[in-house]
Write an enzyme that holds these catalytic residues in place. Structure first.
Site, PDB file in Angstrom:
ATOM      1  N   ILE A  85      62.332  59.561  50.600  1.00 31.53           N
ATOM      2  CA  ILE A  85      61.204  59.027  51.340  1.00 31.53           C
ATOM      3  C   ILE A  85      59.932  59.782  50.966  1.00 31.53           C
ATOM      4  O   ILE A  85      59.969  60.970  50.654  1.00 31.53           O
ATOM      5  CB  ILE A  85      61.461  59.112  52.859  1.00 31.53           C
ATOM      6  CG1 ILE A  85      60.413  58.321  53.651  1.00 31.53           C
ATOM      7  CG2 ILE A  85      61.542  60.561  53.327  1.00 31.53           C
ATOM      8  CD1 ILE A  85      60.745  58.167  55.123  1.00 31.53           C
TER       9      ILE A  85
ATOM     10  N   GLU B 265      70.720  55.832  49.779  1.00 30.67           N
ATOM     11  CA  GLU B 265      70.908  55.773  51.230  1.00 30.67           C
ATOM     12  C   GLU B 265      69.818  54.924  51.875  1.00 30.67           C
ATOM     13  O   GLU B 265      70.070  54.131  52.768  1.00 30.67           O
ATOM     14  CB  GLU B 265      70.937  57.172  51.841  1.00 30.67           C
ATOM     15  CG  GLU B 265      69.650  57.960  51.697  1.00 30.67           C
ATOM     16  CD  GLU B 265      69.761  59.326  52.339  1.00 30.67           C
ATOM     17  OE1 GLU B 265      70.897  59.794  52.547  1.00 30.67           O
ATOM     18  OE2 GLU B 265      68.716  59.932  52.627  1.00 30.67           O
TER      19      GLU B 265
ATOM     20  N   LYS C 124      46.837  75.355  57.664  1.00 25.99           N
ATOM     21  CA  LYS C 124      45.843  74.921  58.640  1.00 25.99           C
ATOM     22  C   LYS C 124      44.595  75.804  58.649  1.00 25.99           C
ATOM     23  O   LYS C 124      43.530  75.375  59.098  1.00 25.99           O
ATOM     24  CB  LYS C 124      46.466  74.887  60.038  1.00 25.99           C
ATOM     25  CG  LYS C 124      47.539  73.811  60.201  1.00 25.99           C
ATOM     26  CD  LYS C 124      48.127  73.820  61.596  1.00 25.99           C
ATOM     27  CE  LYS C 124      49.195  72.737  61.746  1.00 25.99           C
ATOM     28  NZ  LYS C 124      49.811  72.740  63.100  1.00 25.99           N
TER      29      LYS C 124
END
Length: 441
Positions: free
Chosen positions: A219, A243, A368
């Protein structure tokens, strides 16, 4: 007529099914697009009435209503086998517990270790033969179903009817309760846009793929980039054993790149165990005989993966340490996803004739605070889980190249990984390698 009589006898509202749950029960939802929406809402409405009810799911698409009604977990315990965005929030809030597992083994977990009082699954409407098709999520449904004392289906007209190899549907004779839903849309995700770094990694990977290769894409943006490059390549007769069925495969099929002609198992079929993507993907799968859904116990089995010649597996990682260990699911005690099928495909591809598996990552990222950090690290932070042990690691890819760690010594592995690390961190990694015991005298 008998089928419709049985249908009417088993038809209930979501609230009526929820009323059958008692304190101490364990309820399983099939994950992702198989997750019931109205049954979840109805069970959640009983917060305060029930105690110690465990609700278990593979991945919940969004935020379960259980959390909204019972944020302190006084009535419900939420167990998860693979975290996605909504699950991560609940995990951080302390509402969700994570069960470590390998995707191919999930049905075995139910066979041997996990009991369930009620299985609840969202399906396509019943067909003329009395079958409810699982649609987009075959997954571990058969394993849970074999253990469930009761089974409820929440039917939805927006779930595509997906053909399968076996166990892609359940017959009404095995179903205890039927709930007719409001037909909310199936859960979708948009295609992630590849970055320049993704494109560079994908460009390196394309050179490793041959005619007749069987493809598994994970993904994210990088697998999408690989798919787009494959469409514009000269490669032909590709097969699919994966999958997750994703939009990238639709592009490949429609461009004529996928034929499955050279597959040993299920020739001509695009084999998968769940689908996740856009509405276009779901429309492609609906009544499409080129695609075949199977249970994860088959799709992700080492034997089934390895049976495909020239198996190519491409997946992402968060970090790789200098010893060659791969972490793809957590960092410093923060659970981000799960092992999923990455281990299955990495291991299975190694045993495929001409197969290759690639663990891919950007060489660095900006945190961040705006500080550049290396994804190739001397050693993992405390609380970081290992997804693939160093003994099984194969190819590692960054934008700076691909290295194969098989057969290499600890020193050689570290040297290879440093060669594909971000240039700003290579000297640091050499020094840190001494600290963690890589450069032994």
């Amino acid at each position: 007529m008998k089928l419709m009589e049985e249908y009417r006898n088993k038809l209930r509202t979501a609230e009526q099914v929820a009323s059958e749950i008692i304190s101490g029960d364990t309820v399983d939802y099939v994950g992702m697009s198989g997750t019931p929406v109205e049954l979840d809402r109805a069970i959640a409405s009983r917060a305060g009435e029930l105690n110690n009810v465990t609700v278990r799911v593979g991945s919940f698409p969004g935020i379960t209503e259980l959390y909204r009604q019972d944020p302190r977990g006084e009535s419900f315990r939420f167990h998860n086998l693979h975290l996605v965005a909504g699950d991560r929030k609940l995990y951080e809030e302390g509402f969700c517990d994570f069960i470590p597992n390998i995707y191919s083994e999930r049905p075995i977990l139910f066979d041997r270790y996990l009991d369930t009082d009620y299985l609840m699954i969202r399906t396509a409407p019943m067909d003329s033969r009395g079958f409810f098709n699982y649609g987009l999520c075959n997954s571990d449904t058969d394993g849970i179903m074999n253990r469930a004392k009761k089974i409820a289906v929440e039917i939805n007209e927006n779930i595509p009817y997906c053909y399968g190899g076996y166990n892609e549907s359940v017959h009404i004779s095995r179903v205890d309760r039927i709930v007719e839903s409001g037909n909310s849309p199936a859960f979708t995700i948009n295609e992630a846009d590849p970055s320049d770094i993704d494109q560079k990694i994908a460009g390196n990977l394309i050179n490793e793929i041959r005619d007749g290769s069987c493809i598994q894409l994970g993904i994210g943006a990088l697998p999408n980039a690989v798919g787009k490059l494959l469409v514009s390549s000269d490669l032909k007769d590709l097969g699919v054993h994966t999958e997750m069925m994703a939009d990238a495969y639709v592009d490949l099929y429609e461009s004529g790149k996928i034929t499955g002609r050279m597959k040993k198992n299920e020739p001509g079929k695009m084999v998968y165990t769940f689908a996740l993507g856009t509405k276009r993907l779901y429309e492609f799968l609906h009544h499409n005989a080129a695609c075949a859904s199977f249970p994860v116990r088959y799709v992700n089995s080492i034997k089934a993966i390895a049976a495909n010649d020239r198996m190519i597996s491409i997946n992402n990682a968060l970090e790789v340490d200098l010893f060659g260990q791969v972490s793809s699911e957590s960092h410093a005690g923060k659970q981000i996803s799960g092992t999923g099928g990455q281990w299955d495909y990495h291991y299975g591809s190694f045993y495929s004739n001409g197969g290759k598996s690639f663990i891919c990552l950007h060489s660095a990222y900006t945190d961040k605070k705006g500080i550049l950090r290396s994804r190739i690290v001397p050693s993992f932070s405390e609380g970081t889980a290992v997804t693939i042990p160093r003994s099984q690691v194969f190819n590692i890819a960054t934008e700076y190249g691909i290295v194969d760690l098989k057969g290499k010594s600890v020193r050689e592995r570290a040297e290879a990984l440093i060669s594909i690390a971000h240039p700003d961190f290579r000297d640091w990694l050499v020094k840190e390698g001494d600290r963690v015991g890589i450069w032994r005298k």
